[in-house]
Design an enzyme around this catalytic site. Structure first.
Site, mmCIF file in Angstrom:
data_model
loop_
_atom_site.group_PDB
_atom_site.id
_atom_site.type_symbol
_atom_site.label_atom_id
_atom_site.label_comp_id
_atom_site.label_asym_id
_atom_site.label_seq_id
_atom_site.Cartn_x
_atom_site.Cartn_y
_atom_site.Cartn_z
ATOM 1 N N TYR A 1 45.956 -0.009 42.489
ATOM 2 C CA TYR A 1 46.561 -0.055 41.160
ATOM 3 C C TYR A 1 47.994 -0.593 41.213
ATOM 4 O O TYR A 1 48.858 -0.045 41.908
ATOM 5 C CB TYR A 1 46.526 1.327 40.491
ATOM 6 C CG TYR A 1 45.123 1.920 40.370
ATOM 7 C CD1 TYR A 1 43.992 1.110 40.447
ATOM 8 C CD2 TYR A 1 44.931 3.281 40.193
ATOM 9 C CE1 TYR A 1 42.709 1.638 40.343
ATOM 10 C CE2 TYR A 1 43.648 3.825 40.082
ATOM 11 C CZ TYR A 1 42.547 2.986 40.168
ATOM 12 O OH TYR A 1 41.283 3.523 40.073
ATOM 13 N N HIS B 1 37.174 3.546 47.771
ATOM 14 C CA HIS B 1 37.156 3.064 46.371
ATOM 15 C C HIS B 1 35.778 2.530 45.974
ATOM 16 O O HIS B 1 35.309 2.753 44.870
ATOM 17 C CB HIS B 1 38.236 1.999 46.182
ATOM 18 C CG HIS B 1 38.789 1.929 44.808
ATOM 19 N ND1 HIS B 1 40.078 1.620 44.518
ATOM 20 C CD2 HIS B 1 38.206 2.131 43.600
ATOM 21 C CE1 HIS B 1 40.267 1.630 43.209
ATOM 22 N NE2 HIS B 1 39.146 1.936 42.633
HETATM 23 P P1 NAP Z 1 40.202 5.326 30.149
HETATM 24 O O1 NAP Z 1 40.947 6.469 30.674
HETATM 25 O O2 NAP Z 1 38.837 5.520 29.589
HETATM 26 O O3 NAP Z 1 41.053 4.603 29.006
HETATM 27 C C1 NAP Z 1 42.401 4.241 29.194
HETATM 28 C C2 NAP Z 1 42.810 3.368 28.007
HETATM 29 O O4 NAP Z 1 42.620 4.083 26.795
HETATM 30 C C3 NAP Z 1 44.248 2.966 28.064
HETATM 31 O O5 NAP Z 1 44.346 1.676 27.486
HETATM 32 C C4 NAP Z 1 44.948 3.974 27.157
HETATM 33 O O6 NAP Z 1 46.064 3.388 26.551
HETATM 34 C C5 NAP Z 1 43.879 4.288 26.150
HETATM 35 N N1 NAP Z 1 43.910 5.693 25.694
HETATM 36 C C6 NAP Z 1 44.130 6.809 26.418
HETATM 37 N N2 NAP Z 1 44.032 7.907 25.665
HETATM 38 C C7 NAP Z 1 43.737 7.479 24.416
HETATM 39 C C8 NAP Z 1 43.522 8.140 23.176
HETATM 40 N N3 NAP Z 1 43.581 9.470 23.084
HETATM 41 N N4 NAP Z 1 43.236 7.373 22.084
HETATM 42 C C9 NAP Z 1 43.176 6.012 22.170
HETATM 43 N N5 NAP Z 1 43.375 5.337 23.312
HETATM 44 C C10 NAP Z 1 43.653 6.069 24.441
HETATM 45 O O7 NAP Z 1 40.065 4.157 31.233
HETATM 46 P P2 NAP Z 1 40.510 3.935 32.731
HETATM 47 O O8 NAP Z 1 41.992 3.890 32.849
HETATM 48 O O9 NAP Z 1 39.715 2.762 33.222
HETATM 49 O O10 NAP Z 1 39.912 5.205 33.513
HETATM 50 C C11 NAP Z 1 40.650 6.365 33.794
HETATM 51 C C12 NAP Z 1 41.085 6.427 35.246
HETATM 52 O O11 NAP Z 1 39.954 6.387 36.122
HETATM 53 C C13 NAP Z 1 41.895 5.200 35.688
HETATM 54 O O12 NAP Z 1 43.189 5.201 35.167
HETATM 55 C C14 NAP Z 1 41.777 5.330 37.178
HETATM 56 O O13 NAP Z 1 42.647 6.334 37.656
HETATM 57 C C15 NAP Z 1 40.316 5.734 37.330
HETATM 58 N N6 NAP Z 1 39.393 4.579 37.538
HETATM 59 C C16 NAP Z 1 38.688 4.522 38.712
HETATM 60 C C17 NAP Z 1 37.827 3.465 38.963
HETATM 61 C C18 NAP Z 1 37.075 3.416 40.266
HETATM 62 O O14 NAP Z 1 36.464 2.390 40.578
HETATM 63 N N7 NAP Z 1 37.076 4.483 41.031
HETATM 64 C C19 NAP Z 1 37.642 2.450 38.001
HETATM 65 C C20 NAP Z 1 38.342 2.544 36.787
HETATM 66 C C21 NAP Z 1 39.195 3.629 36.573
HETATM 67 P P3 NAP Z 1 47.541 4.097 26.576
HETATM 68 O O15 NAP Z 1 47.929 4.199 28.030
HETATM 69 O O16 NAP Z 1 48.363 3.116 25.822
HETATM 70 O O17 NAP Z 1 47.380 5.419 25.899
#
Ligand code: NAP
Length: 281
Positions: free
Chosen positions: A57, A115
């Site tokens: 990241y 990962h």
């Molecule tokens: P997510 O948590 O589903 O969504 C994050 C997005 O939604 C951001 O753009 C955020 O914007 C927005 N958001 C957050 N809370 C919100 C709310 N209450 N209302 C509206 N929008 C909201 O997606 P993600 O970041 O892909 O997944 C979460 C975590 O999982 C990642 O950050 C990472 O740590 C991990 N991950 C792991 C893998 C893997 O391969 N292991 C892949 C993807 C993700 P703002 O920041 O502007 O609020």
């Protein structure tokens, strides 16, 4: 008064909150750094003490942000990071962990994940993880993006039974794992960390989710998180760099959706009827 965040027990007996904090896309823009640090610190204050990051990241910058957020409160957090598959040889895993620790400004990770699967034999990665565990540099290790066949292969390896979690894509619109991977993990007492729990923000635009959320004076993101909080052995890790949305996500714990509304949501987001390959984002 808010309900306490439910907990999930890892195979070691350690309990972690079922609602944590993601960090993907943090550390990518200088102008957002302060908001990112403040959001993580607010999340910790609100009890979302599991922080998920990765060497990937922001090319290491997300780990630096997490390090700054945890500077004076490392012990209050359960810290998770991940190794790139191409670094996951026995020695490469150890070297990558050392580099992550340096960026995070700490001497130990609570959990270290592969990962996704790459070219290095799994036994080499497991040997690297076990060496790190023996040295006290990680508390536990696990995997990410592993389907059932990968998990079975892993558990058959020496030390493979020490796998503590599997982090996979899971949300209302991505329910494939309910067919086999989720029950498999539950049967093996290996928690699932649900990544992209609100489909990277896209779920908040779904009309049926908006309709159900309104009936509870809640938001679609909260209903999406409540869906995951309902499930045994599932940890959701929403990412937000916005203080109001961090609070909103935390408050998802208070939602109590009726069986009737869950049925409505099942119709809008049908559970899988057959095996589908594990999806990745
Ligand atoms: P997510 O948590 O589903 O969504 C994050 C997005 O939604 C951001 O753009 C955020 O914007 C927005 N958001 C957050 N809370 C919100 C709310 N209450 N209302 C509206 N929008 C909201 O997606 P993600 O970041 O892909 O997944 C979460 C975590 O999982 C990642 O950050 C990472 O740590 C991990 N991950 C792991 C893998 C893997 O391969 N292991 C892949 C993807 C993700 P703002 O920041 O502007 O609020």
């Amino acid at each position: 008064m808010h309900d306490p965040i439910p907990t999930v027990t890892l195979p070691s007996g350690t309990t972690v909150p079922a609602l944590g904090l993601g960090t993907w896309q943090m550390g990518e823009t200088k102008a957002s750094v302060r908001d990112e640090i403040d959001s993580l610190r607010l999340g910790l204050d609100l009890g979302m003490t599991l922080v998920d990051t990765a060497e990937m990241y922001g090319d290491g910058e997300a780990e630096r942000i997490v390090g700054r957020a945890l500077e004076d409160r490392r012990d209050a957090a359960f810290l998770v990071s991940k190794v790139y598959p191409w670094n996951a040889s026995r020695h490469g895993t150890i070297a990558a962990c050392e580099a992550s620790l340096q960026r995070l400004g700490t001497d130990r990770l609570d959990l270290y994940l592969l990962h996704w699967r790459g070219e290095h034999p799994l036994e080499d990665t497991v040997a690297g993880f076990e060496a790190l565990r023996a040295a006290g540099k990680i508390g536990a290790w696990g995997v990410s993006n592993f389907d059932v066949a990968d998990m079975e292969e892993l558990l058959a390896l020496p030390g493979g039974e020490n796998c503590a979690v599997n982090q996979v894509l899971y949300n209302l619109s991505r329910r494939g794992i309910e067919h086999d991977l989720l029950p498999w993990c539950q049967a093996h007492a290996i928690p699932v960390m649900a990544y992209s729990p609100i489909e990277q923000g896209r779920l908040v635009h779904h009309p049926e989710l908006i309709r159900v959320a309104k009936a509870y004076q809640a938001t679609p993101a909260q209903v999406a998180l409540a869906f995951l909080l309902e499930r045994d052995g599932v940890i959701a890790i929403p990412k937000s760099a916005n203080l109001a949305r961090v609070r909103e996500n935390r408050d998802a714990v208070d939602l109590d959706i009726s069986d009737e509304d869950w049925s409505t949501l099942d119709a809008a987001f049908p559970p899988p009827a057959r095996k589908t390959p594990l999806e990745m984002l």
